[in-house]
Design a protein around this motif. Structure first.
Motif, PDB file in Angstrom:
ATOM      1  N   ALA A  28     -49.510 -19.110  44.164  1.00 44.80           N
ATOM      2  CA  ALA A  28     -48.179 -18.895  43.591  1.00 44.80           C
ATOM      3  C   ALA A  28     -48.266 -18.338  42.173  1.00 44.80           C
ATOM      4  O   ALA A  28     -47.354 -17.699  41.685  1.00 44.80           O
ATOM      5  N   GLN A  29     -49.413 -18.609  41.502  1.00 42.11           N
ATOM      6  CA  GLN A  29     -49.557 -18.117  40.131  1.00 42.11           C
ATOM      7  C   GLN A  29     -50.049 -16.670  40.111  1.00 42.11           C
ATOM      8  O   GLN A  29     -50.038 -16.023  39.081  1.00 42.11           O
ATOM      9  N   THR A  30     -50.531 -16.189  41.252  1.00 38.52           N
ATOM     10  CA  THR A  30     -51.080 -14.841  41.321  1.00 38.52           C
ATOM     11  C   THR A  30     -49.956 -13.838  41.551  1.00 38.52           C
ATOM     12  O   THR A  30     -49.087 -14.068  42.379  1.00 38.52           O
ATOM     13  N   LYS A  31     -50.009 -12.744  40.795  1.00 36.61           N
ATOM     14  CA  LYS A  31     -48.978 -11.715  40.998  1.00 36.61           C
ATOM     15  C   LYS A  31     -49.222 -10.968  42.303  1.00 36.61           C
ATOM     16  O   LYS A  31     -50.376 -10.745  42.682  1.00 36.61           O
ATOM     17  N   THR A  32     -48.151 -10.584  42.932  1.00 36.04           N
ATOM     18  CA  THR A  32     -48.273  -9.801  44.159  1.00 36.04           C
ATOM     19  C   THR A  32     -47.670  -8.418  43.939  1.00 36.04           C
ATOM     20  O   THR A  32     -46.544  -8.300  43.445  1.00 36.04           O
ATOM     21  N   LEU A  33     -48.443  -7.411  44.300  1.00 33.34           N
ATOM     22  CA  LEU A  33     -47.971  -6.031  44.203  1.00 33.34           C
ATOM     23  C   LEU A  33     -47.597  -5.556  45.598  1.00 33.34           C
ATOM     24  O   LEU A  33     -48.426  -5.590  46.508  1.00 33.34           O
ATOM     25  N   LYS A  34     -46.359  -5.125  45.764  1.00 33.47           N
ATOM     26  CA  LYS A  34     -45.896  -4.675  47.088  1.00 33.47           C
ATOM     27  C   LYS A  34     -45.919  -3.147  47.123  1.00 33.47           C
ATOM     28  O   LYS A  34     -45.243  -2.501  46.322  1.00 33.47           O
ATOM     29  N   ILE A  35     -46.707  -2.620  48.043  1.00 35.70           N
ATOM     30  CA  ILE A  35     -46.857  -1.156  48.112  1.00 35.70           C
ATOM     31  C   ILE A  35     -46.606  -0.655  49.536  1.00 35.70           C
ATOM     32  O   ILE A  35     -46.594  -1.434  50.478  1.00 35.70           O
ATOM     33  N   THR A  36     -46.436   0.642  49.651  1.00 37.74           N
ATOM     34  CA  THR A  36     -46.446   1.277  50.974  1.00 37.74           C
ATOM     35  C   THR A  36     -47.721   2.102  51.060  1.00 37.74           C
ATOM     36  O   THR A  36     -48.237   2.558  50.034  1.00 37.74           O
ATOM     37  N   THR A  37     -48.226   2.239  52.250  1.00 44.80           N
ATOM     38  CA  THR A  37     -49.433   3.062  52.413  1.00 44.80           C
ATOM     39  C   THR A  37     -49.523   3.531  53.865  1.00 44.80           C
ATOM     40  O   THR A  37     -48.802   3.032  54.727  1.00 44.80           O
ATOM     41  N   TRP A  38     -50.375   4.501  54.118  1.00 48.17           N
ATOM     42  CA  TRP A  38     -50.495   5.040  55.477  1.00 48.17           C
ATOM     43  C   TRP A  38     -51.404   4.170  56.337  1.00 48.17           C
ATOM     44  O   TRP A  38     -52.178   3.370  55.819  1.00 48.17           O
ATOM     45  N   GLY A  39     -51.352   4.390  57.630  1.00 44.73           N
ATOM     46  CA  GLY A  39     -52.265   3.719  58.557  1.00 44.73           C
ATOM     47  C   GLY A  39     -53.459   4.616  58.842  1.00 44.73           C
ATOM     48  O   GLY A  39     -53.854   5.424  58.003  1.00 44.73           O
ATOM     49  N   GLY A  40     -54.023   4.496  60.030  1.00 47.94           N
ATOM     50  CA  GLY A  40     -55.150   5.344  60.447  1.00 47.94           C
ATOM     51  C   GLY A  40     -56.379   5.129  59.589  1.00 47.94           C
ATOM     52  O   GLY A  40     -56.598   4.044  59.049  1.00 47.94           O
ATOM     53  N   GLY A  43     -55.644   3.967  56.043  1.00 46.72           N
ATOM     54  CA  GLY A  43     -55.320   2.547  55.988  1.00 46.72           C
ATOM     55  C   GLY A  43     -56.567   1.679  56.105  1.00 46.72           C
ATOM     56  O   GLY A  43     -56.685   0.650  55.434  1.00 46.72           O
ATOM     57  N   GLU A  44     -57.502   2.123  56.944  1.00 44.82           N
ATOM     58  CA  GLU A  44     -58.748   1.357  57.119  1.00 44.82           C
ATOM     59  C   GLU A  44     -59.521   1.284  55.804  1.00 44.82           C
ATOM     60  O   GLU A  44     -59.970   0.215  55.390  1.00 44.82           O
ATOM     61  N   VAL A  45     -59.668   2.434  55.150  1.00 50.52           N
ATOM     62  CA  VAL A  45     -60.427   2.473  53.890  1.00 50.52           C
ATOM     63  C   VAL A  45     -59.699   1.671  52.811  1.00 50.52           C
ATOM     64  O   VAL A  45     -60.318   0.936  52.041  1.00 50.52           O
ATOM     65  N   MET A  46     -58.381   1.817  52.792  1.00 47.90           N
ATOM     66  CA  MET A  46     -57.596   1.076  51.792  1.00 47.90           C
ATOM     67  C   MET A  46     -57.799  -0.430  51.970  1.00 47.90           C
ATOM     68  O   MET A  46     -58.067  -1.144  50.999  1.00 47.90           O
ATOM     69  N   LYS A  47     -57.685  -0.895  53.189  1.00 45.35           N
ATOM     70  CA  LYS A  47     -57.755  -2.344  53.431  1.00 45.35           C
ATOM     71  C   LYS A  47     -59.174  -2.890  53.301  1.00 45.35           C
ATOM     72  O   LYS A  47     -59.372  -4.029  52.902  1.00 45.35           O
ATOM     73  N   ALA A  48     -60.160  -2.062  53.663  1.00 46.32           N
ATOM     74  CA  ALA A  48     -61.540  -2.551  53.632  1.00 46.32           C
ATOM     75  C   ALA A  48     -62.147  -2.489  52.236  1.00 46.32           C
ATOM     76  O   ALA A  48     -62.933  -3.364  51.857  1.00 46.32           O
ATOM     77  N   THR A  49     -61.794  -1.489  51.467  1.00 46.86           N
ATOM     78  CA  THR A  49     -62.501  -1.255  50.204  1.00 46.86           C
ATOM     79  C   THR A  49     -61.583  -1.175  48.988  1.00 46.86           C
ATOM     80  O   THR A  49     -61.732  -1.926  48.027  1.00 46.86           O
ATOM     81  N   LEU A 290     -61.660   8.137  48.863  1.00 45.43           N
ATOM     82  CA  LEU A 290     -60.579   8.432  49.801  1.00 45.43           C
ATOM     83  C   LEU A 290     -60.585   9.899  50.249  1.00 45.43           C
ATOM     84  O   LEU A 290     -60.349  10.210  51.418  1.00 45.43           O
ATOM     85  N   ALA A 291     -60.864  10.799  49.303  1.00 45.62           N
ATOM     86  CA  ALA A 291     -60.871  12.232  49.630  1.00 45.62           C
ATOM     87  C   ALA A 291     -61.902  12.529  50.724  1.00 45.62           C
ATOM     88  O   ALA A 291     -61.622  13.274  51.671  1.00 45.62           O
ATOM     89  N   GLU A 292     -63.059  11.926  50.603  1.00 48.04           N
ATOM     90  CA  GLU A 292     -64.130  12.198  51.571  1.00 48.04           C
ATOM     91  C   GLU A 292     -63.914  11.436  52.884  1.00 48.04           C
ATOM     92  O   GLU A 292     -64.480  11.805  53.907  1.00 48.04           O
ATOM     93  N   ALA A 293     -63.118  10.381  52.826  1.00 48.44           N
ATOM     94  CA  ALA A 293     -62.834   9.631  54.059  1.00 48.44           C
ATOM     95  C   ALA A 293     -61.830  10.369  54.937  1.00 48.44           C
ATOM     96  O   ALA A 293     -61.944  10.373  56.154  1.00 48.44           O
ATOM     97  N   VAL A 294     -60.838  10.993  54.296  1.00 46.36           N
ATOM     98  CA  VAL A 294     -59.756  11.589  55.112  1.00 46.36           C
ATOM     99  C   VAL A 294     -59.550  13.089  54.844  1.00 46.36           C
ATOM    100  O   VAL A 294     -58.601  13.684  55.331  1.00 46.36           O
ATOM    101  N   TRP A 295     -60.429  13.693  54.070  1.00 41.19           N
ATOM    102  CA  TRP A 295     -60.337  15.126  53.780  1.00 41.19           C
ATOM    103  C   TRP A 295     -59.036  15.486  53.069  1.00 41.19           C
ATOM    104  O   TRP A 295     -58.339  16.422  53.443  1.00 41.19           O
ATOM    105  N   TYR A 296     -58.709  14.714  52.036  1.00 39.82           N
ATOM    106  CA  TYR A 296     -57.574  15.061  51.172  1.00 39.82           C
ATOM    107  C   TYR A 296     -58.131  15.671  49.885  1.00 39.82           C
ATOM    108  O   TYR A 296     -59.181  15.232  49.390  1.00 39.82           O
ATOM    109  N   SER A 297     -57.427  16.635  49.321  1.00 45.02           N
ATOM    110  CA  SER A 297     -57.865  17.215  48.050  1.00 45.02           C
ATOM    111  C   SER A 297     -57.401  16.318  46.908  1.00 45.02           C
ATOM    112  O   SER A 297     -56.200  16.043  46.782  1.00 45.02           O
TER     113      SER A 297
END
Lengths: 348, 291
Positions: A28-40, A43-49, A290-297
């Motif tokens: 309860a003392q920890t701040k929570t940041l609420k974000i939106t993000t993509w899946g696929g 999303g895997e890289v975001m959640k894992a790393t 992230l760029a190398e994971a999903v080929w984004y510039s």
């Protein structure tokens, strides 16, 4: 015999003891940041790393929503206690959000220091918030169908591709909307020449339309279409072990930008943390991962990618100069009319 | 002492269902209807005002797509219902009259099995079968029977095929229960009095199964006209239904007010069709309202 008062007192004592080490109390003392993000893969890289590292460094928890669409949910949440602190969408949705006062207008280096290192397109007047990555929208094509590599957007209108060309349901897909504007530029006076764009769209029939890019990837991979409008990431991700007879072409008239934009909601209770998250996402090491994971510039100029990514992605000022950014504010203001017109054109 | 009227036990049993109905249908529908008469969201936007413009937009249809979308929605719903009935009725009749318990259980499993897979998965399966490079077209072209792909997908035909596959089990399960309760001896009596098999079916079994036909048809019709995923994936450029338009308005045009108006219109038109259908079937059965 234990009296009622004694029992209550000992119960309170036990509860207090238990709560000392209770993770829920600490949580309860920890701040929570609420974000939106993509899946696929993203999303895997975001959640894992990416997100666990952010949580560890900033001693917070991140609640990530991957269930698209995000804006309707933000629309119905209170502005002074929004459902998200950071909104990650493509550029056109950010323009819808800013009109309703749901996100900030600009993110500057004052709030997010790494903004100082981004390419100009990432904070241009066509952007609300800040771009963290971009893809290039161009033409994907099958290399096993005897087609020459397309050099112009006009290649999609080749009569040989009748029924074997792919596009998007324009009312629901920003790639379709951007392509419509590009038709105005290629066949008319510019991106806002809708009459020329409608005429060119009519000439693309018969065309197979889908409502999201994943479907276009499937259509190209299954040879259901031989050429279609797609972003480079949707083709390049099938290189190497995933090698498929598909390739991406950047037309000479320019490629359209499909920006990944982050923005902060004005009513966020953890605004500093939200800015820190955007700054973190713009760090060179996170951008490279992230760029190398999903080929984004990557939007950060300081990012150094491995050679094979560097060769194909927009990583130099010269390559970035080929990006064309649609004016979504202009488009969204005419959206109802455009939706009705293109629906009539493409139906039947 | 005065006697205080106490609710009957059955009222307590119905209460949870009533509460669910109010919370998850009446309340959301009331909110949606209220929103459809506002220019924006009155909770978050103090400048939102009362208006009928969303309904005017639909009624006058200057865009020229809304009436066609409504008609397309109803047409797909009606054809899907009719085809599901034609496929489902013989199957339900066969199941209801089956003597073998094992046979009945096996057929029931076969009917229910597709329902254990998600609608998205089943629709994607149909796409792999019906698309231009799908199983049917590829096979026919390899055999030299056709030169170019048959238009099996990206149109209403493909949409209805997939919808029928998805909703036939609802029709069969509804009809099986009703036909199973019809006393077989009535049909036998008709035949012993000289009626042929067909006449006995038409004059005895069919009228008695009308409540099942009504219930199954309404269920399939309601599900078909509100389908979103299947028409979106199978329809291509040819199919635009009201649920697709509603999803567009909420998800990409960010106009929940107009989406609400479209939802209200779809419900009202559907209710009118249901009432008319009920009356026609009641007249055919020679009775009063059936539902």
């Amino acid at each position: 015999m234990i009296s009622r008062r004694k029992a209550l007192r000992s119960g309170v004592g036990l509860a207090a003891l238990a709560s000392m080490g209770a993770p829920s109390i600490l949580h309860a003392q920890t701040k929570t940041l609420k974000i939106t993000t993509w899946g696929g893969k993203w999303g895997e890289v975001m959640k894992a790393t990416v997100l666990p590292a952010f949580e560890k460094e900033f001693k917070c928890t991140v609640s990530a929503d991957q269930a698209f669409p995000f804006l309707p949910k933000l629309q119905v949440s209170p502005k002074n206690d929004p459902i998200y602190d950071v909104l990650h969408t493509n550029s056109n949705e950010q323009w819808n959000a800013v009109v309703e006062g749901l996100v900030m207008n600009k993110i500057t280096a004052k709030e997010v220091p790494n903004v100082a290192d981004v390419y100009p397109y990432a904070v241009s007047d066509k952007i609300v918030g800040v771009t963290i990555f971009t893809s290039a929208i161009g033409l994907g094509y099958r290399t096993d169908k005897g087609l020459a590599k397309p050099t112009s957007w006009k290649a999609l209108a080749d009569p040989k591709l009748a029924g074997a060309r792919g596009g998007y349901l324009i009312p629901v897909n920003s790639l379709g909307q951007a392509h419509l504007m590009m038709l105005g530029k290629v066949y008319g006076k510019g991106l806002t020449d809708l009459d020329a764009a409608y005429k060119a769209l009519e000439a693309l029939k018969p065309i197979k339309l889908v409502d999201f890019t994943g479907q276009m990837e499937k259509m190209l991979l299954s040879a259901e279409v031989s050429m279609g409008v797609i972003h480079d990431s949707g083709v390049y991700r099938y290189e190497g072990a995933n090698m498929q007879p598909v390739d991406f072409a950047s037309p000479s008239e320019g490629v359209l930008a499909l920006e990944q934009v982050l923005n902060v909601t004005p009513g966020s209770k953890v605004k500093e943390l939200a800015f820190a998250y955007i700054d973190y996402m713009l760090r060179p090491d996170v951008q490279k991962l992230l760029a190398e994971a999903v080929w984004y510039s990557p939007a950060n100029k300081k990012v150094k990618l491995e050679a094979k990514y560097d060769a194909k992605l927009l990583t130099t000022p010269e390559k970035v100069a080929t990006l064309i950014q649609p004016d979504w504010k202009w488009y969204n203001a005419r959206r109802e009319d455009i939706d009705a017109r293109v629906t009539k054109i493409l139906k039947g | 002492m005065t006697n205080v009227a106490r609710p009957s036990p059955i009222a307590w049993l119905i209460a949870p269902a009533g509460l669910v109905f109010v919370l998850f249908f009446v309340l959301p529908f009331a909110v949606m209807t209220a929103m459809s008469f506002y220019s924006g969201n009155p909770v978050t936007n103090p400048n939102a005002f009362l208006t009928t413009r969303h309904y005017e937009r639909f009624i006058f249809d200057t865009a020229g797509i809304f009436h066609e979308a409504l008609w397309s929605t109803l047409r797909i719903g009606l054809v899907t219902t009719l085809v599901s009935l034609l496929i489902g009725y013989p199957l339900a009749h066969w199941m209801a009259r089956m003597q073998s318990r094992l046979g009945h259980a096996l057929v029931l499993m076969a009917v229910i099995a597709p329902m254990l897979t998600g609608i998205v998965v089943r629709t994607f399966a149909w796409m792999t079968i019906l698309q231009d490079k799908g199983v049917i077209n590829t096979t026919l072209m390899q055999w030299g029977l056709i030169e170019k792909p048959l238009p099996l997908m990206y149109n209403e035909f493909g949409t209805i095929v997939a919808l029928v596959h998805i909703y036939v089990p609802f029709m069969v399960l509804t009809l099986t229960g009703v036909i199973g309760r019809i006393d077989e001896r009535l049909e036998q009596a008709a035949r012993s009095l000289g009626a042929g098999r067909l006449r006995a079916f038409v004059e005895v079994t069919l009228p008695l199964s009308l409540p099942g036909i009504l219930a199954g048809s309404l269920l399939v019709f309601a599900l078909s006209i509100s389908a979103y995923v299947t028409p979106s994936l199978m329809g291509g450029t040819d199919v635009l239904t009201l649920p697709m338009l509603i999803a567009q308005q909420v998800g990409t045009s960010f106009n929940p007010n107009f989406a609400g108006a479209l939802g209200v219109i779809l419900l009202l038109v559907s209710l009118a069709i249901v009432v008319a259908y009920n009356r026609i079937l009641a007249r055919l059965a020679g009775g009063q309202g059936m539902a």
